[in-house]
Scaffold this motif. Sequence first.
Motif, PDB file in Angstrom:
ATOM      1  N   THR A 111      10.534 -20.984   4.204  1.00  0.00           N
ATOM      2  CA  THR A 111      10.145 -20.523   5.546  1.00  0.00           C
ATOM      3  C   THR A 111       9.060 -19.448   5.442  1.00  0.00           C
ATOM      4  O   THR A 111       8.109 -19.436   6.228  1.00  0.00           O
ATOM      5  N   LEU A 112       9.222 -18.558   4.459  1.00  0.00           N
ATOM      6  CA  LEU A 112       8.210 -17.508   4.270  1.00  0.00           C
ATOM      7  C   LEU A 112       6.868 -18.107   3.860  1.00  0.00           C
ATOM      8  O   LEU A 112       5.813 -17.653   4.321  1.00  0.00           O
ATOM      9  N   LYS A 159       5.836 -21.109   4.591  1.00  0.00           N
ATOM     10  CA  LYS A 159       5.273 -21.769   5.786  1.00  0.00           C
ATOM     11  C   LYS A 159       4.615 -20.728   6.688  1.00  0.00           C
ATOM     12  O   LYS A 159       3.565 -20.960   7.277  1.00  0.00           O
ATOM     13  N   LYS A 160       5.268 -19.573   6.801  1.00  0.00           N
ATOM     14  CA  LYS A 160       4.678 -18.493   7.615  1.00  0.00           C
ATOM     15  C   LYS A 160       3.329 -18.059   7.050  1.00  0.00           C
ATOM     16  O   LYS A 160       2.364 -17.867   7.797  1.00  0.00           O
ATOM     17  N   ARG A 208       0.787 -20.768   7.895  1.00  0.00           N
ATOM     18  CA  ARG A 208       0.434 -20.938   9.313  1.00  0.00           C
ATOM     19  C   ARG A 208      -0.197 -19.690   9.920  1.00  0.00           C
ATOM     20  O   ARG A 208      -1.022 -19.776  10.824  1.00  0.00           O
ATOM     21  N   LEU A 209       0.210 -18.508   9.442  1.00  0.00           N
ATOM     22  CA  LEU A 209      -0.280 -17.289  10.096  1.00  0.00           C
ATOM     23  C   LEU A 209      -1.256 -16.467   9.242  1.00  0.00           C
ATOM     24  O   LEU A 209      -2.001 -15.662   9.776  1.00  0.00           O
ATOM     25  N   CYS A 210      -1.210 -16.640   7.941  1.00  0.00           N
ATOM     26  CA  CYS A 210      -1.995 -15.731   7.094  1.00  0.00           C
ATOM     27  C   CYS A 210      -3.142 -16.390   6.324  1.00  0.00           C
ATOM     28  O   CYS A 210      -3.975 -15.679   5.766  1.00  0.00           O
ATOM     29  N   ASP A 216       0.758  -8.187   9.525  1.00  0.00           N
ATOM     30  CA  ASP A 216       1.686  -9.187   9.003  1.00  0.00           C
ATOM     31  C   ASP A 216       2.920  -8.584   8.319  1.00  0.00           C
ATOM     32  O   ASP A 216       4.034  -9.074   8.514  1.00  0.00           O
ATOM     33  N   PHE A 257       5.593  -7.242  10.722  1.00  0.00           N
ATOM     34  CA  PHE A 257       6.174  -8.391  11.426  1.00  0.00           C
ATOM     35  C   PHE A 257       7.154  -9.128  10.510  1.00  0.00           C
ATOM     36  O   PHE A 257       8.296  -9.403  10.893  1.00  0.00           O
ATOM     37  N   THR A 258       6.715  -9.399   9.301  1.00  0.00           N
ATOM     38  CA  THR A 258       7.533 -10.201   8.383  1.00  0.00           C
ATOM     39  C   THR A 258       8.780  -9.451   7.945  1.00  0.00           C
ATOM     40  O   THR A 258       9.864 -10.034   7.865  1.00  0.00           O
ATOM     41  N   LEU A 293      11.800  -9.582  10.064  1.00  0.00           N
ATOM     42  CA  LEU A 293      12.497 -10.871  10.128  1.00  0.00           C
ATOM     43  C   LEU A 293      13.677 -10.859   9.150  1.00  0.00           C
ATOM     44  O   LEU A 293      13.733 -10.013   8.257  1.00  0.00           O
TER      45      LEU A 293
END
Lengths: 218, 287
Positions: free
Chosen positions: A3-4, A6-7, A10-12, A57, A60-61, A64
């Motif tokens: 999941t990390l 994928k993050k 998609r975001l970085c 980032d 935010f991360t 989580l």
Amino acid sequence: MRTLIKKELRLCLHPSVFLFFAFSALVFAPNYPYEVIFFFSALSVYFCCLSARENGDLPFTCALPVRKARVPLARILVATGIQCAMLALTGALGAVKEAVFPDGPLLNRAGISANLALVGNGAVILGVFNLLFFPLLYRSPERVGVPFLLAAAAQFLLVGLFLLLRWCTPLFSVTLNGSNAEHTAAKVAALFIGLAAYAAMTALSCFLSMRNFKKVDL
Amino acid sequence: MNALSVRGLTKRYPHFCLDAVSFDVAEGHIAGLIGGNGAGKSTLLKGILHLIDAAGEVSVFGEPFRADEVRLKQQIGFVGGGFRFYPMKRLAAIRSVYAAFYQNWNDETYRSCLRRFGLDERKRVRELSDGMKVKFSLALALSHGAKLLLLDEPTSGLDPLSREEFCDILLSLSREEKTTVLFSTHISSDLLRTADDVLLLSRGKLPESRPLPELLARWKTVLFSTAKEAAAANAAGVKKTKDGFEGLMTQGAPLPANAACRAATLDEILIHLEQTQKEDNAHADTH
């Protein structure tokens, strides 16, 4: 961890990553220090880290449900993917060059030829980048520039060293130079030694980065 | 049961120390963390969430937070002010990444939050107003079934209408869904409007942590003619005003002759206790 990652993707992931992949085509340049190609790969990783900082980032991360230490690990794994893709592309395009221009000027007057040994050299250069850049970055994640400058300086020193070896030692100027069809075993050995050094340095980089990041106050 | 228990939370910086802060927030309560700029509100919230390396113990719903941080974070929604992340990304992209981290993500709840807050997922973060950013953060936090919300100055920068709306949302979450909320602010009216309990943070210390009505009933503001009278009465946080001197005294304390008093407002309690803390620190520094 998936999941990390994928993050991260998609975001970085900075768009320049894909642009810099195109720099692997520099192996078609007749006379060029091909090791410089791997600097561009490091540069794309730097842009990803810079853009992640500007996007907030890390705060935010870390809010989580993830372990804090896993956050740098995910970033380094993504960077490793980018770098391995660059190594593979450079090796593949080098092989294409050799196949398309079998009688062409394979001997590079600036440095080593675009062959498997070059990929091994590139792996060492990227491994040194990882070993310096990420642990320094994750000691103080707000400062992206200084770790990059130090890691890039080390990269260029290594490029210089490889160029020196190319002109001063028979191993690099004869055995590891020229077509993959000549001295294949030596070139494959150079490739694997480079990849093993890359793996070891990147693993150490992960360990140090995770350890450093645990102590960081966000 | 306490949704959140904090014991001896301490973080030392070169010029600031969050000093052994301890408090509890009961399940379903709204606790307001109030303090001036630099009082340590954000540090405290980050310390709770282990975003900073702070000493002390934090329990969430009775379980030690650090022992099982990843699982307990599934029950926590953290809103650090407005949504200041990934300004160029569309809300839908952020939602899809965010949702994957939470086992209890409920897309229906999220869609209902979007409708309720008037959010359009096709927009980019930078296109949202400050109020909408706070609402987006809330929508994310609420859609994974957070039972504990930690909000860092969520109303800062919002206009009065948005603040009012935000307070309504907090109240309905607390009263209807039994969500526990700890939110920091320096706007006392938000706190008066919503909070069950008040945590008053001053220069890294927590001099008051009580239910709001109890806190307001505990103190009175006393007006003195001279500083000598204020000192004799042992008033807390004495300050010069245009008509004389003003300090805090507990309701039970005998009122000196010639002194007038009135019920202390939350702002006055904050100001005078901050002054007391300042004097204590100065006293400690000289010794």
